[in-house]
Design a protein around this motif. Structure first.
Motif, PDB file in Angstrom:
ATOM      1  N   THR A  58      41.824  44.401  61.020  1.00  0.00           N
ATOM      2  CA  THR A  58      40.549  45.078  61.302  1.00  0.00           C
ATOM      3  C   THR A  58      39.470  44.108  61.772  1.00  0.00           C
ATOM      4  OG1 THR A  58      40.038  44.906  58.935  1.00  0.00           O
ATOM      5  CG2 THR A  58      40.951  47.002  59.729  1.00  0.00           C
ATOM      6  N   ARG A  86      47.516  49.567  57.077  1.00  0.00           N
ATOM      7  CA  ARG A  86      46.391  49.707  56.143  1.00  0.00           C
ATOM      8  C   ARG A  86      46.526  48.870  54.869  1.00  0.00           C
ATOM      9  NH1 ARG A  86      44.901  56.196  56.578  1.00  0.00           N
ATOM     10  NH2 ARG A  86      44.078  56.109  58.710  1.00  0.00           N
ATOM     11  N   ASP A  87      47.574  48.063  54.730  1.00  0.00           N
ATOM     12  CA  ASP A  87      47.647  47.157  53.585  1.00  0.00           C
ATOM     13  C   ASP A  87      46.570  46.083  53.721  1.00  0.00           C
ATOM     14  OD1 ASP A  87      49.628  48.448  52.283  1.00  0.00           O
ATOM     15  OD2 ASP A  87      51.266  47.150  52.956  1.00  0.00           O
ATOM     16  N   ASP A  88      45.940  45.741  52.603  1.00  0.00           N
ATOM     17  CA  ASP A  88      44.820  44.795  52.573  1.00  0.00           C
ATOM     18  C   ASP A  88      45.309  43.465  51.985  1.00  0.00           C
ATOM     19  OD1 ASP A  88      42.484  43.405  52.349  1.00  0.00           O
ATOM     20  OD2 ASP A  88      41.483  44.833  51.014  1.00  0.00           O
ATOM     21  N   THR A 123      42.721  43.525  56.798  1.00  0.00           N
ATOM     22  CA  THR A 123      43.447  44.773  56.539  1.00  0.00           C
ATOM     23  C   THR A 123      44.222  45.118  57.808  1.00  0.00           C
ATOM     24  OG1 THR A 123      41.769  45.569  55.005  1.00  0.00           O
ATOM     25  CG2 THR A 123      43.237  47.211  55.983  1.00  0.00           C
TER      26      THR A 123
END
Length: 1012
Positions: free
Chosen positions: A360, A328-330, A346
């Motif tokens: 994503t 989930r790090d962007d 992400t």
């Protein structure tokens, strides 16, 4: 350092395969003949020469011997002698690169001289690189063969300007070896044609005629590179008695008498295992976002991706940085909101099993892939970084075993390494290397385990600029490095000085005292590099078709040696230590498939089908002697393979056979064949199948040591709950009491050795030779006196209080109180030897402090406990060369052991009926003590009845003698007794015991006492 050589059975077999072809040849020492003195020479003492005796055997006798040699190795049987280059005897010896081909033919020369008296040999090579390597091998093996055969060989490199060496070659009766490269006789230059000319400086004789008069035995090294018309036309002029051809890849078939191919070498663990770190570039549609996935780490919580991305710094500058990112790090946020990462970058998934990261927006990146705006310069930087990482990973593993790790970069032009247009003369690759090395060095130093202090000191002490070096040709006019002169049709350099540098430094580079660990060399010089401790290879060059992948990895296949020159070839650990990592500029899959195809293409002498016809006539050795497999036996073998699906409809061996053989689950052979099972399976293995090809590891994935079902056992979980309590220690003691005890101990125990110096006198002898003077034998000792030298260091100032306070971790005031309290006669020893006084005083004070610490020590529990994650936190970079065999009662599949004592202890633990489960406690399990954190060795659960269990924490030591245990070890052990004693007081039943044991028997004595 001196490389050591020992007799290896597989090399002896290669020697015997050649020598036995001439069984029955009489031993004749030195056939004399009259050397042509030349028209301009007078008859002298050098008229008489010694040539090889002619072959006394008929062609049929030699062919019969060859067939016997071929049968015992189950090679194809020759039906005739294959003549070539005007010689009726041409023997092919196939030996894989890195298995000691040069050693074998040198030993063959000695053995042929011993058995048959032949003494004149010519080693012919295709390039200067190989010539220099052969000459170096003759030098470093000379003492070894002198010990074995009681004589030395005389060897030299043919030079048309040094023909006196050729005269000696003919006139000497001992073993004489001439090394010559084909350019010396098949090139067009005047110097190269001199071998065929009548020369005034050679008494009007032709050098080739003098050579031919010796009837030499020709040894061709890499004959497939010497099949040009000029060479084939020239060979008959040497009038060889026979031609022996040594290569890993024969192009032309003659009489093949020995085979040790790539499969044999790998399966017999005679060469390094190969790992590949592939680097691949691919474009992303509609974006130029730069991404490089270096790899994936297993962390305590979830996998972490090591991603290099572009980042906007506070200054506004955009720079590429390596980041450790999680699910989930962007990347848009991580990059400082760079637009190229705005749309869907992400992290949606990190798959450690398949080494992939998915975003994503659907983009999937594999480890080793770089995407987006990737230039060739970016790829080269990534390759250099990966090479340094692979080097440090391997170095961290092997340093304690005394094995120096070398890494080799091949580049295509010198200016990339040494650019004389720059003020510091550093080329692009040298500059990038130093930048990446400094960053990675700091990272590794910060992550080293607490037991890696020796390696930490070694790594910290080497400067980036000092640890890399370039081995190239040197322009003698400017003394600058230069690109080699490479012929239009050749890929080998003709620059002798470049090879001389490489080979001259061979042994020195293996020493830890030499800081060079990373070597840059020209890709054309690849054949000059065969240092056994090359563990990482990187090709920083444009890809071409002149050098195959197999040739590239061949430079690093030799098994490594340690600081004593001993080869690391023990079968149990050979492929845990000896792994060659290749950093490729293509994907892992592409490199591996290409390499395996090249290996498969070289296995021309191996059959592809397991038919009845192939098995029929093969030789099996029995107590009664060799027997041939009959047609009936061959049919049984064939049916056995078909029945068990070990061969398919095309009569090819299936992967099911090789998998079952590796697992030890092969179906039983028919009863009549069972007595010969091992030999029959060897014959089956000689049939090639793709499943036999060497397994090439992904260099990014370390060997895993997973927790197994034993970890979940109730007995281990209960033991773990009893010992995972964290605590802090308290020590309350009176400083005045410590001072009193230290003063008393120093007065009674402190004794310092006075500084002394010895004066020796001698006299030079008379009538000394130059050799005696050079060897230092010209003087004899006439007298010696020893004087005390208390004033030697009178000009050196010592911070006595500061050094003792630092060594003992006490305040300067406390140290001053101690030293002012001791007797004047004791303190006066400081002037006699200040260094020894400081060391001994520090030791005695530290011992008194440790004794008081233990008396006054107490532990207080804290709310925190050790999490089970510490068992999986350090699974990367483990040294599997120290791993046990696979275990049944341990919580891991393997135990990484630190000594022979632990190895024996593990064997007994794992076979004991009393032990339910045990664990080598991970490095992260630490007990705090005033003299440093302590990591116990073992946690063990014993079964002492249907209900009761005994829980034990053990420390294994090779000796219990307090004289051999360091004081700090004894203190930590006593602190651990306190720790486990105090936490066990709160347990009502099945308390934890802690003790130090020398072996399993001692442990059982203590456990038996607990049961009683």
């Amino acid at each position: 350092m001196k490389l050591k050589f020992k007799v290896q059975p597989y090399q002896t077999q290669a020697v015997d395969s050649v020598v036995d072809c001439f069984a029955g040849q009489p031993l004749v020492n030195g056939i004399t003949y009259r050397i042509d003195p030349g028209r301009k020479a007078q008859v002298s003492a050098f008229e008489e020469g010694f040539k090889n005796a002619d072959l006394a055997l008929t062609d049929l006798q030699v062919l019969a011997n060859i067939k016997d040699v071929q049968r015992r190795q189950n090679l194809p049987i020759s039906d005739k002698l294959v003549s070539s280059a005007g010689c009726r005897l041409n023997l092919d010896i196939e030996m894989e690169t890195g298995t000691g081909k040069t050693y074998c033919y040198i030993k063959t020369m000695f053995e042929m001289n011993k058995r048959y008296g032949w003494s004149k040999f010519i080693i012919m090579v295709p390039s200067i690189a190989i010539r220099e390597g052969v000459y170096k091998s003759l030098q470093i093996t000379a003492d070894h063969f002198t010990e074995s055969y009681g004589k030395k060989a005389r060897f030299f490199i043919y030079n048309s300007r040094r023909l006196h060496e050729l005269e000696s070659f003919s006139s000497d009766a001992g073993i004489n070896v001439m090394v010559i490269n084909i350019q010396a006789f098949n090139a067009r230059g005047a110097d190269n044609r001199r071998i065929y000319d009548e020369l005034d400086d050679f008494q009007s004789r032709k050098p080739i005629d003098v050579i031919a008069s010796n009837r030499p035995i020709l040894i061709l090294d890499e004959p497939q590179k010497m099949e040009g018309a000029a060479t084939m036309e020239a060979l008959p002029k040497f009038k060889p008695l026979m031609i022996l051809r040594y290569s890993a890849t024969h192009r032309t078939e003659h009489n093949r008498i020995h085979r040790l191919d790539a499969l044999d070498a790998y399966n017999q663990k005679l060469v390094k295992k190969i790992a590949v770190r592939g680097i691949q570039t691919r474009g992303l549609a509609g974006t130029n976002a730069y991404l490089y996935l270096e790899g994936i780490d297993i962390s305590k919580k979830a996998p972490v991706a090591r991603l290099e991305i572009e980042v906007r710094l506070k200054s506004g500058e955009i720079k590429r940085q390596l980041k450790r990112l999680e699910f989930r790090d962007d990347l848009f946020a991580e990059s400082g909101e760079l637009d190229q990462y705005r749309n869907g970058f992400t992290i949606a998934q990190i798959d450690a099993r398949n080494d992939t990261v998915e975003f994503t927006n659907g983009v999937v990146l594999h480890a080793g892939e770089a995407t987006g705006d990737v230039s060739e310069r970016d790829i080269r930087r990534i390759q250099i970084r990966e090479t340094i990482k692979a080097h440090l990973d391997k170095e961290k593993q092997l340093f304690a075993q005394g094995i120096k790790v070398l890494s080799l970069f091949f580049i295509d032009e010198v200016v990339k390494y040494r650019d004389y247009a720059q003020s510091d003369e550093k080329g692009e690759y040298a500059r990038v290397f130093e930048e990446e090395y400094e960053l990675l060095k700091e990272e590794y130093l910060s992550e080293l385990a607490i037991d890696g202090e020796a390696y930490r000191k070694h790594l910290a002490g080497i400067d980036a600029a000092a640890t890399h070096n370039g081995y190239f040709s040197i322009d003698k006019k400017t003394n600058r490095l230069k690109d080699p002169v490479v012929g239009a049709r050749a890929v080998d350099s003709d620059d002798v000085d470049a090879y001389d540098l490489i080979l001259k430094d061979k042994e020195r580079l293996l020493s830890f005292g030499e800081p060079t660990r990373f070597i840059f060399s020209h890709s054309a010089l690849r054949e000059g590099w065969d240092n056994p401790n090359v563990f990482v290879m990187c090709m920083l060059k444009h890809s071409d078709n002149t050098i195959s992948r197999r040739q590239e990895v061949g430079r690093g296949l030799r098994l490594s040696v340690d600081q004593n020159g001993d080869r690391m070839d023990k079968p149990a650990v050979v492929h845990d230590i000896n792994i060659l990592t290749v950093v490729a500029s293509e994907s892992y899959t592409a490199f591996v498939s290409g390499l395996q195809k090249e290996i498969a293409d070289t296995l021309t002498s191996r059959p592809r089908k397991a038919t009845e016809a192939y098995f029929t006539g093969k030789t099996i050795t029995t107590d009664a002697g060799p027997i041939e497999i009959t047609p009936a036996m061959a049919k049984q073998i064939y049916r056995y393979l078909m029945k068990n699906d070990y061969s398919d409809d095309a009569d090819q061996i299936t992967s099911a056979y090789h998998e079952a053989k590796e697992a030890g689950t092969l179906a039983a052979l028919p009863d009549e064949l069972t007595p010969h099972a091992d030999q029959i399976f060897q014959i089956i293995d000689s049939v090639f199948s793709d499943a036999q090809l060497p397994k090439v590891d992904d260099g990014r994935k370390p060997k895993s040591n997973p927790l197994n079902d034993n970890f979940e056992k109730k007995e281990f979980q209960e033991l773990w709950q009893r010992i995972n309590q964290k605590a802090v220690y308290r020590v309350e003691f009176d400083s005045d009491e410590l001072v009193r005890k230290c003063v008393s101990a120093l007065d009674s125990q402190l004794w310092v050795t006075p500084l002394q110096y010895t004066v020796q006198t001698g006299v030079q002898g008379e009538g000394l030779t130059d050799e005696q003077l050079k060897a230092g034998d010209g003087f004899s000792l006439t007298g010696s006196t020893t004087e005390r030298g208390g004033s030697v260091h009178s000009l050196v100032k010592y911070d006595l209080l500061g050094k003792v306070a630092e060594n003992t971790e006490l305040t300067r005031k406390t140290v001053a109180d101690i030293l002012t309290g001791i007797q004047a006669s004791v303190f006066s020893q400081f002037r006699e030897n200040p260094e020894h006084f400081i060391a001994e005083a520090s030791r005695i004070i530290a011992e008194q402090k440790a004794a008081m610490v233990i008396e006054r020590l107490a532990y207080d529990e804290v709310d925190e406990r050790y999490d089970v994650d510490i068992f999986t936190a350090a699974q990367t970079g483990q040294d599997f060369s120290r791993a046990s065999a696979k275990l049944k009662n341990h919580v891991y599949d393997y135990a990484i052991i630190d000594s022979d004592v632990e190895r024996d202890f593990v064997k007994q633990l794992d076979s004991s009926g009393e032990v339910v489960v045990y664990a080598k406690l991970p490095r992260g399990f630490l007990i705090p003590t005033p003299v440093g954190d302590y990591n116990p060795d073992w946690a063990i659960s014993f079964k002492a009845g249907r209900v009761k269990h005994i829980y034990f924490v053990a420390e294994t030591k090779g000796t219990m003698s307090s004289m051999k245990l360091r004081e700090i070890e004894k203190t930590k052990i006593e602190c651990a007794r306190k720790f486990f004693g105090e936490i066990s007081q709160k347990i009502t039943q099945d308390r934890v015991r802690y003790d130090v044991v020398t072996d399993y028997a001692k442990l059982m004595d203590i456990v038996s006492g607990a049961v009683a």
